[in-house]
Scaffold this motif. Structure first.
Motif, PDB file in Angstrom:
ATOM      1  N   THR A 341       0.831  -1.206   0.000  1.00 31.76           N
ATOM      2  CA  THR A 341       0.000   0.000   0.000  1.00 31.76           C
ATOM      3  C   THR A 341       0.859   1.247   0.000  1.00 31.76           C
ATOM      4  N   ARG A 342       1.888   1.218   0.803  1.00 37.27           N
ATOM      5  CA  ARG A 342       2.743   2.393   0.968  1.00 37.27           C
ATOM      6  C   ARG A 342       3.676   2.584  -0.216  1.00 37.27           C
ATOM      7  N   GLY A 343       4.136   1.462  -0.784  1.00 41.21           N
ATOM      8  CA  GLY A 343       5.043   1.571  -1.920  1.00 41.21           C
ATOM      9  C   GLY A 343       6.508   1.564  -1.511  1.00 41.21           C
ATOM     10  N   LYS A 344       6.762   1.652  -0.206  1.00 42.33           N
ATOM     11  CA  LYS A 344       8.140   1.562   0.284  1.00 42.33           C
ATOM     12  C   LYS A 344       8.094   1.100   1.727  1.00 42.33           C
ATOM     13  N   THR A 345       9.211   0.641   2.221  1.00 44.85           N
ATOM     14  CA  THR A 345       9.250   0.136   3.585  1.00 44.85           C
ATOM     15  C   THR A 345       9.904   1.153   4.502  1.00 44.85           C
ATOM     16  N   TYR A 346       9.559   1.086   5.786  1.00 43.33           N
ATOM     17  CA  TYR A 346      10.234   1.868   6.814  1.00 43.33           C
ATOM     18  C   TYR A 346      10.058   1.134   8.128  1.00 43.33           C
ATOM     19  N   GLU A 347      10.871   1.505   9.106  1.00 43.26           N
ATOM     20  CA  GLU A 347      10.923   0.735  10.346  1.00 43.26           C
ATOM     21  C   GLU A 347       9.887   1.153  11.370  1.00 43.26           C
ATOM     22  N   TYR A 348       9.130   2.201  11.112  1.00 47.40           N
ATOM     23  CA  TYR A 348       8.153   2.667  12.082  1.00 47.40           C
ATOM     24  C   TYR A 348       6.846   1.887  11.962  1.00 47.40           C
ATOM     25  N   SER A 349       5.957   2.101  12.952  1.00 46.85           N
ATOM     26  CA  SER A 349       4.615   1.529  12.871  1.00 46.85           C
ATOM     27  C   SER A 349       3.895   2.094  11.654  1.00 46.85           C
ATOM     28  N   PHE A 350       2.971   1.316  11.141  1.00 43.23           N
ATOM     29  CA  PHE A 350       2.196   1.759   9.986  1.00 43.23           C
ATOM     30  C   PHE A 350       0.746   1.957  10.404  1.00 43.23           C
ATOM     31  N   PRO A 351       0.116   3.082  10.083  1.00 41.15           N
ATOM     32  CA  PRO A 351       0.710   4.286   9.502  1.00 41.15           C
ATOM     33  C   PRO A 351       1.616   4.993  10.515  1.00 41.15           C
ATOM     34  N   LYS A 352       2.616   5.723  10.037  1.00 42.79           N
ATOM     35  CA  LYS A 352       3.590   6.319  10.956  1.00 42.79           C
ATOM     36  C   LYS A 352       3.267   7.766  11.294  1.00 42.79           C
ATOM     37  N   SER A 353       2.138   8.294  10.834  1.00 46.27           N
ATOM     38  CA  SER A 353       1.800   9.692  11.083  1.00 46.27           C
ATOM     39  C   SER A 353       0.347   9.816  11.539  1.00 46.27           C
ATOM     40  N   ARG A 354       0.076  10.917  12.227  1.00 41.66           N
ATOM     41  CA  ARG A 354      -1.266  11.199  12.712  1.00 41.66           C
ATOM     42  C   ARG A 354      -1.571  12.682  12.505  1.00 41.66           C
ATOM     43  N   LYS A 355      -2.802  12.999  12.113  1.00 44.39           N
ATOM     44  CA  LYS A 355      -3.239  14.392  11.978  1.00 44.39           C
ATOM     45  C   LYS A 355      -3.651  14.903  13.359  1.00 44.39           C
ATOM     46  N   ILE A 356      -3.064  16.042  13.758  1.00 41.86           N
ATOM     47  CA  ILE A 356      -3.258  16.549  15.114  1.00 41.86           C
ATOM     48  C   ILE A 356      -3.540  18.052  15.063  1.00 41.86           C
ATOM     49  N   THR A 357      -4.535  18.517  15.847  1.00 45.39           N
ATOM     50  CA  THR A 357      -4.769  19.955  15.937  1.00 45.39           C
ATOM     51  C   THR A 357      -3.623  20.607  16.699  1.00 45.39           C
ATOM     52  N   GLN A 358      -3.216  21.785  16.258  1.00 47.57           N
ATOM     53  CA  GLN A 358      -2.128  22.492  16.932  1.00 47.57           C
ATOM     54  C   GLN A 358      -2.548  22.971  18.324  1.00 47.57           C
ATOM     55  N   VAL A 359      -3.797  23.344  18.486  1.00 41.65           N
ATOM     56  CA  VAL A 359      -4.324  23.719  19.794  1.00 41.65           C
ATOM     57  C   VAL A 359      -5.029  22.504  20.395  1.00 41.65           C
TER      58      VAL A 359
END
Length: 374
Positions: A341-359
């Protein structure tokens, strides 16, 4: 049955439209507690333009060609009659005139959660509960190509088998979910605007990085979203249209329990519990304390009678696919799917990012359902 919604974190469901400072003016207002808050007044630009004199119209069109055009600088005293709605501005960083704000879906300029979004999230929860080891093995054998990519045609076939009957003339006629009706939610007047960043997993303790396109300043790349803010209350209706004769004719009798309200409540509870546990694990692995704190509280709030559900923007791969169930039963298969799905590998958990409100440091899209009604 009436169902109430408590918004636990900002919910964004986009309309497909965006706007800039050419369509709003910044202002101040008082909230119910009497505190001064920042707001944006979204202007009905078409009607406002028609109200201008010919000379002013020429000035407006000339100034509008400037990418930094700011409606308030053009006219600081636009009458409130041209205000379509007011948005509460909770963005941490000042919104530049050129910065696009992604609009939330509305009806008559009021925000709501579409029934299709709620129903889609419920379907994912039912699907999660229905998938067993046998089906996962079949997915591994028949759905994945050698490179880990999913064969969408085969995947659809297996997923449709869960919800449809072979006896029906067409798959659409034999889809059990067709007999579950979910209305759009009630509305709220004022969107809340947040600037949202993407927090990236990092193995350096307390050094989680926000995604940035700026290699010099490393300022987080932000998106500005209209949302239904935390603590808002809405409601919708959910109806199970069971008909013995129709179900027997379509061969759906064996699937009727899938859309039973008690099964829906339990399925949503189980799916959210698994997703929340996964998010706690992610936050603890990468030492993202504010996320771990949020999800531990969410974990305590989740119950069968009042289950949590994730909808809209920010839901991500795990909330909208069977990936979480596959991960639970077969880690190696999950790794193969994520690489494909990602098209490449990496060592972090998948998904490795999260959308977060700044406040507030809030993830998007969490609501709580109460099926007791009123």
């Amino acid at each position: 049955m009436k169902c109430t919604i408590s918004v636990k974190s900002p919910v964004h469901i986009g309309s497909g439209e965006k706007y800039t400072a050419s369509e709003y003016v910044k202002s101040k207002a008082k909230n119910k507690k009497g505190d001064i808050i920042n707001i944006l007044k979204r202007i009905d630009v078409s009607n406002y333009f028609l109200s201008l004199s010919d000379d002013k119209k020429d000035d407006f069109l000339r100034d509008l060609s400037n990418p930094n055009f700011n409606l308030k600088n053009f006219d600081s005293k636009i009458p409130n009659t041209y205000t379509k709605y007011r948005a509460i501005n909770k963005s941490k960083k000042d919104i530049a005139p050129t910065q696009e704000i992604t609009e939330a879906i509305k009806t008559l300029n009021q925000l709501y959660i579409p029934g299709s979004s709620i129903k889609g999230a419920i379907k994912s929860a039912i699907l999660y509960r229905q998938i067993d080891d046998d089906l996962i093995e079949k997915i591994a054998d028949r759905v994945l190509r050698n490179n880990g990519r999913v064969d969408n045609r085969q995947y659809s076939f297996f997923m449709n088998r869960i919800f449809t009957s072979n006896n029906a003339p067409t798959p659409a006629q034999g889809d059990i979910m067709k007999f579950l009706q979910v209305s759009d939610s009630t509305t709220i007047k004022n969107p809340t605007i947040f600037d949202v960043a993407t927090v990236m997993a990092s193995f350096r303790k307390r050094h989680n990085e926000f995604y940035s396109r700026n290699n010099r300043t490393h300022e987080p790349t932000l998106s500005y979203l209209e949302t239904i803010g935390k603590n808002n209350k809405l409601s919708f209706s959910i109806t199970n249209n069971y008909d013995y004769d129709v179900f027997r004719k379509l061969g759906l009798d064996s699937k009727k329990d899938m859309i039973d309200i008690d099964n829906i409540k339990k399925s949503v509870f189980i799916f959210s519990r698994a997703l929340i546990n996964h998010e706690i694990e992610f936050a603890e692995d990468y030492d993202i304390g504010y996320l771990a704190k949020f999800y531990r509280k969410l974990q305590n709030d989740n119950s069968i009678d009042a289950p949590l559900l994730r909808v809209g923007g920010g839901s991500g791969f795990l909330s909208t696919t069977v990936g979480l169930k596959i991960k639970k039963y077969d880690e190696m298969l999950f790794e193969k799917i994520r690489d494909g799905t990602r098209g490449k590998t990496y060592e972090y958990s998948f998904p490795k990012s999260r959308k977060i409100t700044q406040v507030g440091g809030l993830p998007l899209g969490w609501i709580q359902l109460n099926f007791k009604g009123e």
